[in-house]
Design an enzyme around this catalytic site. Structure first.
Site, short mmCIF file in Angstrom:
data_model
loop_
_atom_site.label_atom_id
_atom_site.label_comp_id
_atom_site.label_asym_id
_atom_site.label_seq_id
_atom_site.Cartn_x
_atom_site.Cartn_y
_atom_site.Cartn_z
CG ASP A 255 -3.15 -1.22 0.95
OD1 ASP A 255 -3.83 -2.26 0.86
OD2 ASP A 255 -2.11 -1.03 0.32
CG ASP A 294 -8.26 -0.78 -2.86
OD1 ASP A 294 -8.81 -0.95 -3.95
OD2 ASP A 294 -7.03 -0.84 -2.72
CG ASP A 437 0.42 -1.61 -9.05
OD1 ASP A 437 -0.38 -0.66 -9.09
OD2 ASP A 437 0.46 -2.50 -9.91
#
Length: 463
Positions: A255, A294, A437
């Site tokens: 992230d 991701d 989230d």
């Protein structure tokens, strides 16, 4: 586009999910009954399609030179075909005149080699046609066609219904061959919450709609010794004769653009040690693994050197699952339809070792509809060409599609629970429904990965 951090789990009794026979034949055709729409069937521009009394109607022109000059078919999603498997194609067809026409099951790329190429004759009486054949193609880019042109005579109308292309091979060669269905994690966050909150008015609803459904377990730094954690989870599933779904989520610099799910292993070497132990702990037992959500989409805040290091780690991970977990279907994450262009993602997947594993995953922890995800996966495969691979879709929260927000948005809804097929190779609940989230949206104040019964109920009701 941050993702969840899974919470630590407790060792509690097993809960099993009753599924239909995992060895049942698999239907490969989407919308073969044409109850209200022709989607996703396509046709040449001179052969318009419509729905007529619950059948597909094709208006076929006269005067075409070749059978393929007037045709229609289905390739969205592209059909995954395998060599040496038994398939059955069947349908009901008729026409306004007697015509000899052609159907194929083939590769959707020049020179369009066919694994089935069959002529048949239609007339004004609706008839049932069926052929069983052995596959000669190994591809994720297949299609079925009906080729209606190139005949003596004028224009005519062709009708077809109940189109089915079935893979007759038990379990379709998947890890489900070795199990009796998908595993329900008895220690998922919603399952633990249900057990601990028997008096809550929301408990029965959350138990029925979420806690008793198959979903993935996420593994990362919070999991402790990864060999022990994965081995315990896989062992419980194996003892129950069920197929577990796992997510590996520990890439360094995770992230990277400052979202809620930062973290990961402390170095590339530490990550390689961790992922090797992960694959080793699975061993020969059947499993599905999603590799690093991701990680290939989140390049915007990384320089060239950092990207190269990440690719090296992911490539190493794909080799570990290939070499050490022979009954694992591993999928490399490909982001979602709104993040990275399909052609760009295809290049990233290839560079990161897609060839070593089963395929790629789409929409992990996001909200795009299954049809949007399938269209994106098909576009990625088009860019991959002969290297096309099967893909899976996260349907855990895509029942209402996306509203453009990613972090605990309002108005989202549960999607279709785990199943084989459904537009992709599998539809899976990868994000745990009800897990936050992050401190955002309607989950303000709830850390990433923490289960919230309020968030769970919002997903159940779609409110």
């Amino acid at each position: 586009m941050p993702r969840l951090l899974a919470a630590a789990v407790l060792a509690l009794p097993l809960a099993l999910f009753a599924t239909p026979d995992a060895y049942a034949a698999t239907e490969l055709i989407t919308n073969g009954t044409f109850t209200s729409s022709t989607t996703p069937w396509w046709s040449t521009s001179n052969t318009p399609l419509s729905v007529d009394g619950g059948r597909l109607k094709a208006a076929v022109p006269g005067g075409t030179a070749n059978r393929w000059d007037a045709m229609f078919g289905e390739k969205s999603p592209a059909l995954t075909l395998h060599q040496n498997r038994s398939y059955t194609l069947s349908f009901d067809a008729s026409a306004t005149a007697t015509r000899a026409v052609r159907t194929t099951v083939q590769l959707n790329a020049d020179p369009y080699p066919a694994t089935l190429d069959q002529l048949f004759t239609v007339d004004t009486t609706a008839r049932h046609f069926s052929w069983t054949f052995t596959g000669t193609l190994e591809t994720a880019n297949g299609e079925i066609t009906f080729q209606l042109g190139g005949l003596t005579g004028g224009a005519y109308t062709f009708w077809i219904d109940n189109v089915s292309l079935v893979d007759n091979t038990a379990g379709s060669g998947s890890p489900l061959d070795l199990t009796s269905g998908f595993y329900v994690d008895p220690d998922s966050n919603p399952a633990v919450w249900v057990r601990n909150n028997g008096g809550d008015s929301r408990t029965a609803q959350i138990n029925s709609a979420i806690a008793t459904k198959p979903m993935a377990r996420w593994f990362g730094a919070w999991s402790g010794d990864i060999g022990t954690a994965v081995g315990s989870f896989i062992g419980a599933a194996d003892a129950a004769d069920k197929l577990p779904v796992l997510v590996a989520y520990n890439i360094p610099g995770r992230d990277a653009c400052g979202g809620h799910s930062g973290g990961g292993a402390g170095s590339a070497d530490a990550y390689k040690t961790w992922i090797a132990a992960f694959a080793t702990a699975i061993g020969s037992r059947p499993a599905v693994v999603i590799i690093e959500p991701d990680s290939l989409a989140d390049f915007n805040c990384m320089d060239t050197a950092a990207i190269a290091t990440r690719n090296d780690m992911i490539l190493y991970a794909t080799r570990q699952f290939h070499d050490k977990a022979p009954n694992t279907w591993a999928y490399l994450d490909a982001g979602n339809p709104g993040w990275v262009a399909a052609g760009t993602m295809a290049g990233r997947l290839s560079a990161a070792g897609l060839a070593n594993i089963r395929g790629f995953s789409i929409n992990v922890s996001n909200y795009y509809t299954t049809s949007d995800d399938v269209a994106y996966g098909t576009a990625v495969n088009t860019s991959l060409g002969s290297a096309a691979k099967p893909f899976v879709v996260d349907t855990s929260r895509n029942g209402n599609g996306t509203n453009g927000e990613w972090c605990n948005p309002a108005g989202r809804k549960l999607g279709v629970p785990a199943q084989v097929g459904g537009g992709a190779e599998m539809l899976l609940w990868l994000k745990v429904p009800g897990d936050s989230d992050g401190d955002c949206g309607i989950g303000a104040g709830i850390p990433a990965g923490q289960f919230s019964p309020d968030l769970a109920v919002h997903l159940i009701t779609g409110s």
